[in-house]
Every structure is written in C-alpha cells, then in structure tokens.
Scaffold this active site. Structure first.
Site, PDB file in Angstrom:
ATOM      1  N   ASN A  46      -4.768  40.887  33.455  1.00 53.40           N
ATOM      2  CA  ASN A  46      -5.565  41.955  34.095  1.00 53.40           C
ATOM      3  C   ASN A  46      -6.296  41.437  35.336  1.00 53.40           C
ATOM      4  O   ASN A  46      -7.405  40.889  35.202  1.00 53.40           O
ATOM      5  CB  ASN A  46      -6.565  42.527  33.094  1.00 53.40           C
ATOM      6  CG  ASN A  46      -5.902  43.412  32.057  1.00 53.40           C
ATOM      7  OD1 ASN A  46      -4.987  42.975  31.363  1.00 53.40           O
ATOM      8  ND2 ASN A  46      -6.330  44.657  31.969  1.00 53.40           N
ATOM      9  N   PHE A  77       5.751  42.781  46.047  1.00 51.25           N
ATOM     10  CA  PHE A  77       4.681  43.511  45.356  1.00 51.25           C
ATOM     11  C   PHE A  77       4.915  45.019  45.376  1.00 51.25           C
ATOM     12  O   PHE A  77       4.393  45.726  44.521  1.00 51.25           O
ATOM     13  CB  PHE A  77       3.329  43.274  46.036  1.00 51.25           C
ATOM     14  CG  PHE A  77       2.770  41.892  45.916  1.00 51.25           C
ATOM     15  CD1 PHE A  77       2.235  41.449  44.723  1.00 51.25           C
ATOM     16  CD2 PHE A  77       2.767  41.036  47.002  1.00 51.25           C
ATOM     17  CE1 PHE A  77       1.696  40.174  44.611  1.00 51.25           C
ATOM     18  CE2 PHE A  77       2.232  39.763  46.907  1.00 51.25           C
ATOM     19  CZ  PHE A  77       1.699  39.329  45.707  1.00 51.25           C
ATOM     20  N   LYS A  95       8.784  47.676  35.121  1.00 50.81           N
ATOM     21  CA  LYS A  95       8.587  46.223  35.188  1.00 50.81           C
ATOM     22  C   LYS A  95       9.645  45.514  34.338  1.00 50.81           C
ATOM     23  O   LYS A  95      10.222  44.517  34.756  1.00 50.81           O
ATOM     24  CB  LYS A  95       7.173  45.838  34.737  1.00 50.81           C
ATOM     25  CG  LYS A  95       6.079  46.289  35.713  1.00 50.81           C
ATOM     26  CD  LYS A  95       6.247  45.639  37.084  1.00 50.81           C
ATOM     27  CE  LYS A  95       5.278  46.172  38.110  1.00 50.81           C
ATOM     28  NZ  LYS A  95       5.590  45.754  39.488  1.00 50.81           N
ATOM     29  N   ASP A 153      -2.999  52.435  24.718  1.00 52.55           N
ATOM     30  CA  ASP A 153      -3.651  51.129  24.864  1.00 52.55           C
ATOM     31  C   ASP A 153      -3.276  50.198  23.714  1.00 52.55           C
ATOM     32  O   ASP A 153      -3.228  50.625  22.565  1.00 52.55           O
ATOM     33  CB  ASP A 153      -5.186  51.290  24.849  1.00 52.55           C
ATOM     34  CG  ASP A 153      -5.757  51.527  26.233  1.00 52.55           C
ATOM     35  OD1 ASP A 153      -4.993  51.471  27.213  1.00 52.55           O
ATOM     36  OD2 ASP A 153      -6.979  51.779  26.331  1.00 52.55           O
ATOM     37  N   SER A 168       4.378  42.089  34.703  1.00 53.36           N
ATOM     38  CA  SER A 168       3.138  42.445  34.025  1.00 53.36           C
ATOM     39  C   SER A 168       3.197  42.083  32.547  1.00 53.36           C
ATOM     40  O   SER A 168       4.272  42.122  31.928  1.00 53.36           O
ATOM     41  CB  SER A 168       2.935  43.953  34.166  1.00 53.36           C
ATOM     42  OG  SER A 168       1.944  44.391  33.277  1.00 53.36           O
ATOM     43  N   TYR A 217       5.898  53.353  34.004  1.00 55.47           N
ATOM     44  CA  TYR A 217       5.472  52.224  34.844  1.00 55.47           C
ATOM     45  C   TYR A 217       5.853  50.898  34.184  1.00 55.47           C
ATOM     46  O   TYR A 217       6.493  50.041  34.797  1.00 55.47           O
ATOM     47  CB  TYR A 217       3.955  52.261  35.099  1.00 55.47           C
ATOM     48  CG  TYR A 217       3.427  50.920  35.526  1.00 55.47           C
ATOM     49  CD1 TYR A 217       3.647  50.466  36.823  1.00 55.47           C
ATOM     50  CD2 TYR A 217       2.777  50.078  34.623  1.00 55.47           C
ATOM     51  CE1 TYR A 217       3.219  49.198  37.204  1.00 55.47           C
ATOM     52  CE2 TYR A 217       2.349  48.822  34.994  1.00 55.47           C
ATOM     53  CZ  TYR A 217       2.570  48.381  36.278  1.00 55.47           C
ATOM     54  OH  TYR A 217       2.165  47.124  36.642  1.00 55.47           O
TER      55      TYR A 217
END
Ligand code: UDP
Length: 339
Positions: free
Chosen positions: A179, A81, A154, A298, A125, A150
């Site tokens: 989420n 993690f 991933k 977004d 993710s 970020y």
C-alpha cells in the site's frame, strides 16, 4: 541512458521519475493525462532541476504507440505505470479497465518487440494474493481470483508479460506493490485523488484538513488485535527507489530469470487504527472517525515477506509509518495552499 516511463505524471510514476533523474538517467514520459496534470512536469523539474521529455498520447492507440517507438529509438528500458487504478470504478466499468490496462500493455510490448527494447519493469499489486492463507505473503504465495476487474488486469498483465517473454527477446521485473502512501519530502509532488478518495491515506488527510467530516473505518470486527484491517503501508519514495534498482539490475544483465517478481512492502503490517494513531502522533491533529460495516471485497490482513527483495534486489524500505503519515499531511497542506 534513456528510460521510458509510461504514466510518469501519475502518483508513483512522478516519484520514480525524480529518483531516476537523481541517478543520472534521462527520462521520457508518455501519459495521456487522463488522471494527472501537465503541471507535474514542471514540479518534477523544481525538484530535480530537469524537466523530463514528454509525449502526450494514449498507449491504447497502436499506431501512435508504434510511431512513438520508431521516433525514439534510443530507449534503453521501460517502466510501465500507465493504467487505471480505482477498484470501485473497475467494478462499474470492467470493459473500460480491461481495454485500457491490457491494450496499453499489449501495445507497449509490441513496440518493444518491433523496436528491439528488451527490458520492462511492470507495476503489479499485492491484490494478486487476495487473502493469503499464510502470512507474510511471499512471491510464491498462490495467486487468487481477483476481487475486482482492476485486480484481474494486474494478474492478466503479469501473465501476458510472462508468456510474451517466453518466445520473444523480452525480460521483465514485476513489482508487486503493497500500500503506497506519503509524498515527496518537498511536498512538490504527491497523490491527486479524483473526487472522494477511496484509499485510506488521502481520506485521512482530507478529513484532517476539513474537506471530509470524518473518516469511515471499514469494520472493526476483523480477527486482528484491534479489530481493524491490516495492510503493509510503504512510503512512495521507498517504492520509487526500488524501480530504479530494478532498471539498473536489468540494464546490468543481473536478472537471474527472464521474468523476476519482487514484493515491495516494509514487511510490517499496520491496522487502520494504528495508521490513525500514527497520523495523530506525527501531526498533532485529532482525527474524527466512525466505525462502519466492512467494505465489500476488502481482505482482512496482508503484509509482505520482503526477504527476496532485500537480498536479491538489494533494496529495503527505509521510512517509518510516522514519516509516511507526516509526509502525506505535508502534501495535503501544500495542495490546500496551491488552491
Ligand atoms: N479504509 C478505511 N476507510 C477508508 C479507506 C480505507 O477504513 O476511508 C481501510 C480499508 O478498509 C483497508 C485499509 O483502510 O483496510 C486500506 O484501504 P485502501 O483503500 O487504502 O487500500 P486497499 O488495501 O484496499 O487497496
């Protein structure tokens, strides 16, 4: 059987440790406590009755990492993690994100190779899908260019693991989270957002408890039924349980490929407005909000096709949105009582 959980004092990590212990695994946590607190170890013990083993160091340090693996030569599998996770911060400090998230993974993989550890579960993710052309997102939905450093860490991490597994005795399960929200039913562990939260759920609970004046809804002009953006919210305890199943699958040699990928979501999308309604319904609290412009970066809507995780992994999210929002509120109140 001993499982190494890196980042095990963090939000998803701590919930996963509790679920591993419930299944009889011995857990050793490595964490540098950069975004978590040592008290989480005692809080885990309050729930499970067992304090996990713990080593505090930074996995970006190759010597310390190697020394750790030499000393703990009975680790059967790893759940990795440990990573930075703030999207906005990653835009501001990309090198910090690439260095932390990628170097810690590289050192962990090197430690596995040097010390004969085969199995790793990795926290990925749904950000790797960007805005998918077709919904729901399946594991074979094309990967898109990341919206932030970020998100890019991933994607690159998935590639590093996959390419390493091709020539080394390493197997992996990559779990793509949608989420995660909510907290353990005891409200003894949960999420500790640093400073002003970026994520929706902690912002809602902090508004409800009076730490923030109002929730800002980032846009209500999306092409969705109520105009607000849609995500697949999943209870963190459901998510944690999937990690235990993934570890058990690898240990039992049930993986069908060296690297397997599973979506972890509920398969249902909810809009920001629906999350607010759920929160109000499950807590009886009225929430103040204002509609703002869209937040840059977004996506409009994304939710998971969970068919592969359901059938192949044998895992299904069980908790409803109302249970998620209620548990998040219980946790916020417990946090307030501690201070
Ligand atoms: N959101 C919002 N106000 C906030 C935080 C988030 O309206 O204060 C919205 C955000 O625009 C997105 C959804 O809530 O549509 C989930 O955002 P979050 O940051 O929790 O997760 P993301 O999907 O961006 O990783």
């Amino acid at each position: 059987m001993k499982i190494l959980v890196t980042g095990g004092t963090g939000y998803i990590g701590s919930h996963t440790v509790v679920e591993l212990q419930a299944k009889g695994f011995e857990v050793i946590i490595v964490d540098n406590l950069s975004n978590s607190s040592i008290e989480v170890l005692d809080n885990i013990a309050k729930i499970s009755g067992k304090k996990p083993l713990f080593e505090k160091f930074d996995l970006t340090d190759p010597e310390k990492t190697e020394t750790f693996f030499r000393l703990h030569n009975d680790i059967r599998a790893i759940i990795h993690f440990a990573a930075f996770k703030a999207v906005g911060e990653s835009v501001q400090y990309p090198l910090m994100y690439y260095r932390n998230n990628l170097v810690s993974l590289i050192n962990t993989l090197q430690g596995m190779i040097n010390n004969g550890i085969r199995d790793i579960v990795f926290s990925s993710s749904c950000t790797v899908y960007g805005q998918p052309e077709k919904l729901p997102a399946r594991e074979d939905t094309p990967i898109q260019k990341a919206n932030s450093p970020y998100g890019n860490t991933k994607r690159i991490s998935e590639e590093i693991i996959t390419e390493t597994s091709e020539n080394e005795a390493i197997r992996a399960i990559l779990l793509r989270y949608f989420n995660p929200i909510g907290a353990h039913e005891t409200a003894i562990i949960g999420e500790f957002p640093q400073g002003i939260p970026n994520n929706l759920m902690p912002y809602i609970t902090q508004t409800a408890i009076g730490k923030r004046d109002f929730l800002r809804i980032w846009g209500n002009d999306y092409d969705t039924p109520d105009g607000t953006a849609i995500r697949d919210y999943i209870h963190v305890v459901d998510l944690a349980k999937a990690h235990v199943i993934a570890v058990e699958r690898m240990i039992a040699d049930k993986s069908k490929e060296k690297v397997e990928i599973f979506n972890l979501g509920t398969g249902k999308g909810f809009s920001v407005m629906e999350v607010i309604k759920s929160f109000e319904r499950s807590t009886g609290i009225h929430l103040n909000y204002k509609i703002m412009d869209r937040r840059p970066g977004d996506v409009e809507q994304v939710w998971a096709d969970t068919g592969f995780a359901n059938t192949e992994l044998g895992w299904k999210a069980e908790k409803s949105l109302d249970e998620m929002t209620a548990s998040a509120w219980k946790w916020e109140k417990a946090l307030a009582a501690r201070r």
